[in-house]
Design an enzyme around this catalytic site. Sequence first.
Site, PDB file in Angstrom:
ATOM      1  N   LYS A 147      38.006  -8.705 -63.972  1.00 32.47           N
ATOM      2  CA  LYS A 147      38.423  -9.071 -62.613  1.00 32.47           C
ATOM      3  C   LYS A 147      39.925  -8.878 -62.534  1.00 32.47           C
ATOM      4  CE  LYS A 147      36.469 -10.703 -58.865  1.00 32.47           C
ATOM      5  NZ  LYS A 147      35.103 -10.417 -58.399  1.00 32.47           N
TER       6      LYS A 147
HETATM    7  P1  NAD Z   1      36.346 -11.212 -47.442  1.00 32.87           P
HETATM    8  O1  NAD Z   1      37.802 -11.374 -47.608  1.00 32.87           O
HETATM    9  O2  NAD Z   1      35.818  -9.991 -46.780  1.00 32.87           O
HETATM   10  O3  NAD Z   1      35.723 -12.481 -46.680  1.00 32.87           O
HETATM   11  C1  NAD Z   1      36.022 -13.795 -46.998  1.00 32.87           C
HETATM   12  C2  NAD Z   1      35.694 -14.631 -45.769  1.00 32.87           C
HETATM   13  O4  NAD Z   1      35.848 -16.015 -46.095  1.00 32.87           O
HETATM   14  C3  NAD Z   1      36.615 -14.354 -44.579  1.00 32.87           C
HETATM   15  O5  NAD Z   1      35.860 -14.336 -43.399  1.00 32.87           O
HETATM   16  C4  NAD Z   1      37.546 -15.561 -44.572  1.00 32.87           C
HETATM   17  O6  NAD Z   1      38.042 -15.832 -43.279  1.00 32.87           O
HETATM   18  C5  NAD Z   1      36.589 -16.615 -45.049  1.00 32.87           C
HETATM   19  N1  NAD Z   1      37.237 -17.821 -45.581  1.00 32.87           N
HETATM   20  C6  NAD Z   1      38.326 -17.940 -46.364  1.00 32.87           C
HETATM   21  N2  NAD Z   1      38.601 -19.241 -46.580  1.00 32.87           N
HETATM   22  C7  NAD Z   1      37.650 -19.942 -45.927  1.00 32.87           C
HETATM   23  C8  NAD Z   1      37.397 -21.316 -45.769  1.00 32.87           C
HETATM   24  N3  NAD Z   1      38.172 -22.251 -46.334  1.00 32.87           N
HETATM   25  N4  NAD Z   1      36.320 -21.692 -45.015  1.00 32.87           N
HETATM   26  C9  NAD Z   1      35.508 -20.768 -44.435  1.00 32.87           C
HETATM   27  N5  NAD Z   1      35.715 -19.439 -44.553  1.00 32.87           N
HETATM   28  C10 NAD Z   1      36.776 -19.044 -45.305  1.00 32.87           C
HETATM   29  O7  NAD Z   1      35.743 -11.369 -48.915  1.00 32.87           O
HETATM   30  P2  NAD Z   1      34.317 -10.931 -49.439  1.00 32.87           P
HETATM   31  O8  NAD Z   1      34.472  -9.644 -50.160  1.00 32.87           O
HETATM   32  O9  NAD Z   1      33.323 -11.076 -48.376  1.00 32.87           O
HETATM   33  O10 NAD Z   1      34.059 -12.034 -50.572  1.00 32.87           O
HETATM   34  C11 NAD Z   1      33.536 -13.309 -50.241  1.00 32.87           C
HETATM   35  C12 NAD Z   1      33.003 -13.969 -51.519  1.00 32.87           C
HETATM   36  O11 NAD Z   1      31.992 -13.130 -52.084  1.00 32.87           O
HETATM   37  C13 NAD Z   1      34.030 -14.165 -52.623  1.00 32.87           C
HETATM   38  O12 NAD Z   1      33.731 -15.360 -53.329  1.00 32.87           O
HETATM   39  C14 NAD Z   1      33.823 -12.955 -53.500  1.00 32.87           C
HETATM   40  O13 NAD Z   1      34.284 -13.167 -54.830  1.00 32.87           O
HETATM   41  C15 NAD Z   1      32.328 -12.837 -53.434  1.00 32.87           C
HETATM   42  N6  NAD Z   1      31.819 -11.511 -53.770  1.00 32.87           N
HETATM   43  C16 NAD Z   1      32.228 -10.395 -53.085  1.00 32.87           C
HETATM   44  C17 NAD Z   1      31.702  -9.157 -53.405  1.00 32.87           C
HETATM   45  C18 NAD Z   1      32.051  -7.912 -52.651  1.00 32.87           C
HETATM   46  O14 NAD Z   1      31.428  -6.870 -52.915  1.00 32.87           O
HETATM   47  N7  NAD Z   1      32.959  -7.934 -51.708  1.00 32.87           N
HETATM   48  C19 NAD Z   1      30.771  -9.043 -54.482  1.00 32.87           C
HETATM   49  C20 NAD Z   1      30.363 -10.203 -55.138  1.00 32.87           C
HETATM   50  C21 NAD Z   1      30.893 -11.429 -54.781  1.00 32.87           C
END
Ligand code: NAD
Length: 462
Positions: A147
């Site tokens: 990561k």
């Molecule tokens: P992103 O930045 O696209 O979205 C994150 C979202 O969470 C945004 O809408 C943001 O406004 C919201 N957010 C932030 N703080 C918040 C809070 N306190 N309350 C409510 N909403 C809040 O990120 P993403 O890529 O969608 O990742 C989201 C999660 O999924 C993370 O934990 C990430 O590690 C995990 N993840 C992502 C992927 C991927 O392919 N992008 C893969 C596996 C896991």
Amino acid sequence: MADTETATKDDTAKEDSEDQHTDHSPMASESEREDDAPKQAQKAEVSNLDIVRHYFDKAADHMKLDDDVRVVFWTPYREVTVQIPIKCSDGKIHVFSGYRIQHNGARGPYKGGIRYHPEVDVDEVRALASLMTWKTAVANVPFGGAKGGVNCDPSKLTQAELQKITRSFMDKIEKVLGPTRDIPAPDVNTNAQVMAWMMDEYGKLHGHTPAIVTGKPLSLEGSLGREAATGRGCVYMFREAAPSLGLSPASTKFVVQGFGNVGSWAARIMQQLGAQMVAVSDANGAIKNEDGIDAVALHEHISEGGLISEFKDVEEIDPEDLVAVPCDVFIPAALGGMIREDNADRMQCKVLVEGANSPTTPAADEILREKDTYVIPDVMANAGGVVVSYFEWVQNLQHFQWDERDVNDRLATKMRKAYRDVSGRAKEEGLGLREAAYLVGIERVVDAARTRGYIETPSSSS
Ligand code: NAD
């Protein structure tokens, strides 16, 4: 402009002393919040590292993994920390910290996303790197776990500043990366554009190398289906579990916490199956409507710069109350530690599909177990992203593009297999899915580490 460190002695001293005396509890953060900042649901005090270690140790205890072997997985193989000094639009130099942590590479090149967030620190990246080791093993893709992250806040940066940070970060970590060594991808606050800059910067030194990162734009050999893959994978996992829980996707009500990449895609695909989103949040607020919120229209609204609270025909709610909205499925897709000891009991869902990494603390997990909530854990639920990253890498190595249907069908096959491997094991051993998933993941990694001789087998050490 970035709200981080500028290179002055006074500021550094202030940062240190503030850090020693800051109460990081939710209450404290609440009172310190600027008046105009939106209210957000808070994270637990337990760190992502404590969460991942707890789940690892629990599974390791169950399988009676030797202490000396456990120690190998407690710490990462390699950690790189770099300084990223950038002259920003305020004319000052701001110093950001960048991390790339490679946890274990027994099963293949390291793989894992890059996160841009002000709270990124070495422990968080360590936790997320080890989670990737188990996730790639559970999904059975030939990668290890890694990561990366930079402690910047993209909402306060211009695109030009973001590009400078990204290129500088790549310049400083490229020596430990490579298509057969370590392949980054997007995570929180990074996207296809950031991956394009990373690929371009790497290419300046090594020649055009699309397989150096995944999650790229389609115009640069990205894969069809990659952007939606993590959210789609969550839906596929739910679809596998639904029949045995007496649920049908077409009559499911669901709630999404964090309407970003993962959350908004999961919501749009659930909606395609006929399910109805009854509440949703992002960093700017939370809304609900028992009669349904159109996920496609909400996505368009937010993409055009609208605030979630300004969406039509919804009631704004306190983000802390999102967990208490009655629903069949709750999808946490924001940050870690948001399902906590002090709010898990308020949850009313039948199924929790962990789109986010480490959204549930161990204490909350225990409460959900007592409430009979069916938890599909992060280590399998959100593996869709890394599965399609694997497909993108394969396509890049062949300079070939599969069509979207092919990608989605192959994703469905991988997710189904992972669900069946884990749920079968859970049944056999009388465990929850989380413990069973860790068990499956750890066994595969230990087997590979022993077989290639990274750690000695019990017989060879005598
Ligand atoms: P992103 O930045 O696209 O979205 C994150 C979202 O969470 C945004 O809408 C943001 O406004 C919201 N957010 C932030 N703080 C918040 C809070 N306190 N309350 C409510 N909403 C809040 O990120 P993403 O890529 O969608 O990742 C989201 C999660 O999924 C993370 O934990 C990430 O590690 C995990 N993840 C992502 C992927 C991927 O392919 N992008 C893969 C596996 C896991």
